[in-house]
Design a protein around this motif. Structure first.
Motif, PDB file in Angstrom:
ATOM      1  N   THR A 194      19.720  38.628  62.113  1.00  0.00           N
ATOM      2  CA  THR A 194      20.631  39.585  61.493  1.00  0.00           C
ATOM      3  C   THR A 194      21.836  38.923  60.840  1.00  0.00           C
ATOM      4  OG1 THR A 194      20.013  41.114  63.267  1.00  0.00           O
ATOM      5  CG2 THR A 194      21.881  41.727  61.876  1.00  0.00           C
ATOM      6  N   ALA A 195      22.137  39.362  59.629  1.00  0.00           N
ATOM      7  CA  ALA A 195      23.364  38.964  58.937  1.00  0.00           C
ATOM      8  C   ALA A 195      23.760  40.092  57.989  1.00  0.00           C
ATOM      9  CB  ALA A 195      23.173  37.667  58.171  1.00  0.00           C
ATOM     10  N   TRP A 196      25.069  40.227  57.782  1.00  0.00           N
ATOM     11  CA  TRP A 196      25.616  41.224  56.861  1.00  0.00           C
ATOM     12  C   TRP A 196      26.577  40.520  55.898  1.00  0.00           C
ATOM     13  CZ3 TRP A 196      25.402  46.818  57.064  1.00  0.00           C
ATOM     14  CH2 TRP A 196      24.630  47.341  58.123  1.00  0.00           C
ATOM     15  N   GLY A 197      26.775  41.128  54.736  1.00  0.00           N
ATOM     16  CA  GLY A 197      27.742  40.593  53.795  1.00  0.00           C
ATOM     17  C   GLY A 197      28.363  41.680  52.954  1.00  0.00           C
ATOM     18  N   VAL A 198      29.432  41.311  52.253  1.00  0.00           N
ATOM     19  CA  VAL A 198      30.106  42.180  51.289  1.00  0.00           C
ATOM     20  C   VAL A 198      30.011  41.510  49.928  1.00  0.00           C
ATOM     21  CG1 VAL A 198      32.311  43.166  50.575  1.00  0.00           C
ATOM     22  CG2 VAL A 198      31.701  43.122  52.995  1.00  0.00           C
ATOM     23  N   ALA A 199      29.674  42.279  48.903  1.00  0.00           N
ATOM     24  CA  ALA A 199      29.504  41.701  47.575  1.00  0.00           C
ATOM     25  C   ALA A 199      29.971  42.674  46.501  1.00  0.00           C
ATOM     26  CB  ALA A 199      28.042  41.314  47.338  1.00  0.00           C
ATOM     27  N   GLY A 200      30.232  42.120  45.318  1.00  0.00           N
ATOM     28  CA  GLY A 200      30.640  42.931  44.184  1.00  0.00           C
ATOM     29  C   GLY A 200      30.694  42.091  42.932  1.00  0.00           C
ATOM     30  N   THR A 201      31.151  42.699  41.848  1.00  0.00           N
ATOM     31  CA  THR A 201      31.216  42.033  40.558  1.00  0.00           C
ATOM     32  C   THR A 201      32.666  41.786  40.176  1.00  0.00           C
ATOM     33  OG1 THR A 201      29.208  43.177  39.864  1.00  0.00           O
ATOM     34  CG2 THR A 201      30.538  42.152  38.143  1.00  0.00           C
ATOM     35  N   PRO A 202      33.075  40.533  40.001  1.00  0.00           N
ATOM     36  CA  PRO A 202      34.429  40.251  39.518  1.00  0.00           C
ATOM     37  C   PRO A 202      34.599  40.775  38.093  1.00  0.00           C
ATOM     38  CG  PRO A 202      33.419  38.300  40.484  1.00  0.00           C
ATOM     39  CD  PRO A 202      32.327  39.304  40.304  1.00  0.00           C
ATOM     40  N   VAL A 203      35.799  41.245  37.778  1.00  0.00           N
ATOM     41  CA  VAL A 203      36.102  41.784  36.456  1.00  0.00           C
ATOM     42  C   VAL A 203      37.253  40.988  35.863  1.00  0.00           C
ATOM     43  CG1 VAL A 203      36.854  43.800  35.149  1.00  0.00           C
ATOM     44  CG2 VAL A 203      35.305  44.081  37.096  1.00  0.00           C
ATOM     45  N   THR A 204      37.043  40.443  34.677  1.00  0.00           N
ATOM     46  CA  THR A 204      38.069  39.647  34.016  1.00  0.00           C
ATOM     47  C   THR A 204      38.596  40.398  32.804  1.00  0.00           C
ATOM     48  OG1 THR A 204      37.057  37.577  34.728  1.00  0.00           O
ATOM     49  CG2 THR A 204      38.574  37.455  32.876  1.00  0.00           C
ATOM     50  N   SER A 205      39.923  40.492  32.727  1.00  0.00           N
ATOM     51  CA  SER A 205      40.589  41.106  31.584  1.00  0.00           C
ATOM     52  C   SER A 205      41.685  40.152  31.144  1.00  0.00           C
ATOM     53  CB  SER A 205      41.178  42.471  31.965  1.00  0.00           C
ATOM     54  OG  SER A 205      41.894  43.032  30.878  1.00  0.00           O
ATOM     55  N   GLY A 206      41.473  39.513  30.008  1.00  0.00           N
ATOM     56  CA  GLY A 206      42.425  38.504  29.566  1.00  0.00           C
ATOM     57  C   GLY A 206      42.403  37.313  30.496  1.00  0.00           C
ATOM     58  N   THR A 207      43.543  37.006  31.080  1.00  0.00           N
ATOM     59  CA  THR A 207      43.639  35.878  32.011  1.00  0.00           C
ATOM     60  C   THR A 207      43.614  36.331  33.465  1.00  0.00           C
ATOM     61  OG1 THR A 207      46.056  35.975  31.925  1.00  0.00           O
ATOM     62  CG2 THR A 207      44.957  34.508  30.341  1.00  0.00           C
ATOM     63  N   THR A 208      43.407  37.629  33.696  1.00  0.00           N
ATOM     64  CA  THR A 208      43.441  38.179  35.056  1.00  0.00           C
ATOM     65  C   THR A 208      42.035  38.544  35.517  1.00  0.00           C
ATOM     66  OG1 THR A 208      45.655  39.074  34.706  1.00  0.00           O
ATOM     67  CG2 THR A 208      44.395  39.961  36.544  1.00  0.00           C
ATOM     68  N   THR A 209      41.675  38.089  36.691  1.00  0.00           N
ATOM     69  CA  THR A 209      40.387  38.438  37.299  1.00  0.00           C
ATOM     70  C   THR A 209      40.629  39.202  38.594  1.00  0.00           C
ATOM     71  OG1 THR A 209      39.266  36.519  36.364  1.00  0.00           O
ATOM     72  CG2 THR A 209      38.252  37.553  38.270  1.00  0.00           C
ATOM     73  N   THR A 210      39.992  40.341  38.732  1.00  0.00           N
ATOM     74  CA  THR A 210      40.076  41.116  39.968  1.00  0.00           C
ATOM     75  C   THR A 210      38.693  41.185  40.607  1.00  0.00           C
ATOM     76  OG1 THR A 210      39.739  43.178  38.747  1.00  0.00           O
ATOM     77  CG2 THR A 210      42.015  42.509  39.176  1.00  0.00           C
ATOM     78  N   PHE A 211      38.694  41.299  41.915  1.00  0.00           N
ATOM     79  CA  PHE A 211      37.435  41.353  42.665  1.00  0.00           C
ATOM     80  C   PHE A 211      37.588  42.404  43.744  1.00  0.00           C
ATOM     81  CE2 PHE A 211      34.683  39.542  46.143  1.00  0.00           C
ATOM     82  CZ  PHE A 211      33.475  39.856  45.532  1.00  0.00           C
ATOM     83  N   ASN A 212      36.949  43.543  43.535  1.00  0.00           N
ATOM     84  CA  ASN A 212      37.021  44.658  44.470  1.00  0.00           C
ATOM     85  C   ASN A 212      35.599  45.076  44.846  1.00  0.00           C
ATOM     86  OD1 ASN A 212      39.957  45.012  44.412  1.00  0.00           O
ATOM     87  ND2 ASN A 212      39.624  45.660  42.290  1.00  0.00           N
ATOM     88  N   PRO A 213      34.967  44.340  45.767  1.00  0.00           N
ATOM     89  CA  PRO A 213      33.557  44.594  46.085  1.00  0.00           C
ATOM     90  C   PRO A 213      33.350  45.944  46.759  1.00  0.00           C
ATOM     91  CG  PRO A 213      34.517  43.071  47.664  1.00  0.00           C
ATOM     92  CD  PRO A 213      35.549  43.277  46.602  1.00  0.00           C
ATOM     93  N   THR A 214      32.181  46.529  46.539  1.00  0.00           N
ATOM     94  CA  THR A 214      31.853  47.815  47.161  1.00  0.00           C
ATOM     95  C   THR A 214      30.443  47.821  47.756  1.00  0.00           C
ATOM     96  OG1 THR A 214      31.100  48.658  45.007  1.00  0.00           O
ATOM     97  CG2 THR A 214      33.378  49.160  45.660  1.00  0.00           C
ATOM     98  N   ARG A 215      29.736  46.684  47.726  1.00  0.00           N
ATOM     99  CA  ARG A 215      28.362  46.655  48.198  1.00  0.00           C
ATOM    100  C   ARG A 215      28.244  45.963  49.559  1.00  0.00           C
ATOM    101  NH1 ARG A 215      24.458  47.929  44.484  1.00  0.00           N
ATOM    102  NH2 ARG A 215      25.199  48.161  42.335  1.00  0.00           N
TER     103      ARG A 215
END
Length: 477
Positions: A52-73
């Motif tokens: 058994t193993a679990w993880g959290v994942a998502g898609t990073p979003v880049t806008s200009g020089t700023t990258t945000t990462f708010n995973p929901t999976r």
């Protein structure tokens, strides 16, 4: 409350998502298909046992020089990585949110901490008991006051857990303090801790998403500060599963740190990008830790039952890393030296359940034929804890073995030093006993291991000392 990992811009700027053989090739992880959509990456991963193993994942979003990462999976395996399932952590009423972390106790039961990504976004704790197919909000972990922001949740077992959020005031008071809840019934009811000096915040101080670590009944978390305050990052610690807290000494880092990991109640590492700090007193004091080999700052974890740390990512010493700088390293000396054990893939998260059971999560990439693959590596190397001492092994004896009542006497080598420890795991790698040898055990060269509450079966005892390791199979009838 800080949502963008400090090392994220470095990771994404590499465009190395996937697998790229280093030279000479070193492979200790077997690539597995996470079934994540292409472009997703792991934010965290938790190895529970051999299956058994679990993880959290998502898609990073880049806008200009700023990258945000708010995973929901969520990502999960229940068969040792042969198959992975993934889906959204969601339930009725959740809006504008990310998943800070998932804390699981089995293949079916896990909790996720939810934080807001925009004004009016959701914050709190949700639980699944069906492997992630459905999630239910646990409303008594309220996180509903102005400024509420959940940073993490952790369960020590199926009943006892703790979760933590940014400072908020309570009742008629205007004094903010960290919003910490505990539960003893699996989250059916959560109770907020009353304000104490240790958890009362100062102006501009807050928690950081997923910046915590647990070892046994101990748990620590880092705080951060608004830019310009120049405050040293602080570590808070609980030795009783989150019921009470003390504030440790300041770390060498200013305003922000990248993460924290502990291998025992005393020994731990904290890091800020390429800078590393060490404590040997549970976080009361910290010191810079110089190193000259490949420390990797994407994630650091301790291997249970040892003082061994494992890290993943790119070589933190390299200002402009290339594919040759990705990998996984281990340290046996509290971060002073690091040895590369894999250079075939770029991972962003790592977790080990034992010296032989580990998983790392990275990037889901697309092959030239259009197949989405990768993102997970399963550890297939030798036992990292294997550092057997022949003299220690020869002197180790256990009786009665088999034991009809589950109680064993362990005979030890004469002249052992303080700090030695004994742990016992079952056949799937679950730790059932962990104890440090006290002065009496060292003086008498003997200690007792009690498995009377465990099921009949085969277990593995491991004696760990500064001089090496010894192991002995135990049988409970």
């Amino acid at each position: 409350m800080k949502k963008t990992l400090l090392a994220l811009s470095l990771l994404l700027g590499l465009s190395l998502h996937g697998y790229s053989q280093g030279s000479p090739p070193i492979v200790s992880f077997q690539a597995q298909n996470s079934n994540l959509p292409t472009g997703n990456r792991f934010g965290s991963i938790q190895a529970i046992d051999a299956n058994t193993a679990w993880g959290v994942a998502g898609t990073p979003v880049t806008s200009g020089t700023t990258t945000t990462f708010n995973p929901t999976r969520y990502v999960r395996t229940a068969d040792g990585g042969t198959t992975w399932t993934q889906g959204l952590v969601t339930t009725s009423g959740l809006t504008n949110y990310g998943v800070a972390n998932i804390s699981a106790v089995s293949a079916t039961t896990a909790w996720a901490s939810i934080y807001p990504v925009a004004a009016g976004g959701s914050s709190g704790i949700v639980r699944t008991t069906d492997g992630g197919q459905t999630w239910t909000r646990q409303t008594t972990a309220a996180f509903s006051a102005s400024g509420a922001f959940t940073n993490w949740v952790h369960f020590f077992d199926a009943n006892n857990g703790v979760c933590m959020g940014d400072p908020t005031a309570q009742g008629t008071s205007t004094v903010p303090f960290f919003e910490i809840y505990t539960t003893s019934n699996g989250g059916t009811t959560w109770t907020r801790l009353p304000r104490t000096t240790a958890i009362t915040s100062v102006t501009g101080e807050y928690g950081v998403v997923n910046q915590f670590y647990a070892s046994g009944n101990n748990i620590w978390f880092l705080t951060g500060y608004d830019t310009g305050l120049s405050n040293s990052v602080k570590v808070l610690r609980s030795t009783d599963r989150g019921l009470t807290w003390t504030s440790g000494g300041p770390t060498p880092f200013i305003e922000q740190a990248s993460g924290i990991a502990f291998s025992s109640a005393t020994n731990g590492l904290a890091w800020q990008l390429e800078s590393l700090a060490v404590t040997t007193d549970g976080g009361t004091t910290w010191a810079d830790r110089p190193y000259s080999t490949a420390f990797r700052a994407s994630d650091v974890a301790a291997i249970p039952g040892s003082n061994i740390f494992v890290c993943v990512g790119t070589d933190a010493r390299v200002a402009s890393p290339t594919a040759a700088d990705i990998g996984t390293s281990i340290s046996r000396d509290l971060g002073a030296t690091w040895t590369t054990i894999d250079n075939a893939a770029q991972y962003t998260a790592v977790s080990f359940a034992s010296g032989t059971i580990g998983y790392a999560g990275g990037f889901a990439s697309t092959t030239p034929t259009g197949t989405v693959t990768g993102a997970v590596g399963k550890y297939t190397g030798g036992n990292i804890l294997s550092n057997r001492n022949p003299e220690l092994q020869k002197a180790l004896s256990v009786y009665p073995n088999p034991s009809s009542n589950g109680v064993f006497t362990v005979q030890l080598k004469a002249g052992m030093k303080a700090g030695a420890s004994v742990r016992v795991v079952d056949v799937v790698g679950r730790q059932v006993v962990a104890q440090q040898l006290n002065a009496t055990a060292i003086a008498t060269n003997a200690t007792t291991v009690d498995l009377s509450k465990e099921k009949a079966g085969i277990y593995m005892l491991e004696l760990r000392t500064d001089a090496g390791v010894a192991q002995q199979k135990l049988v409970v009838e």
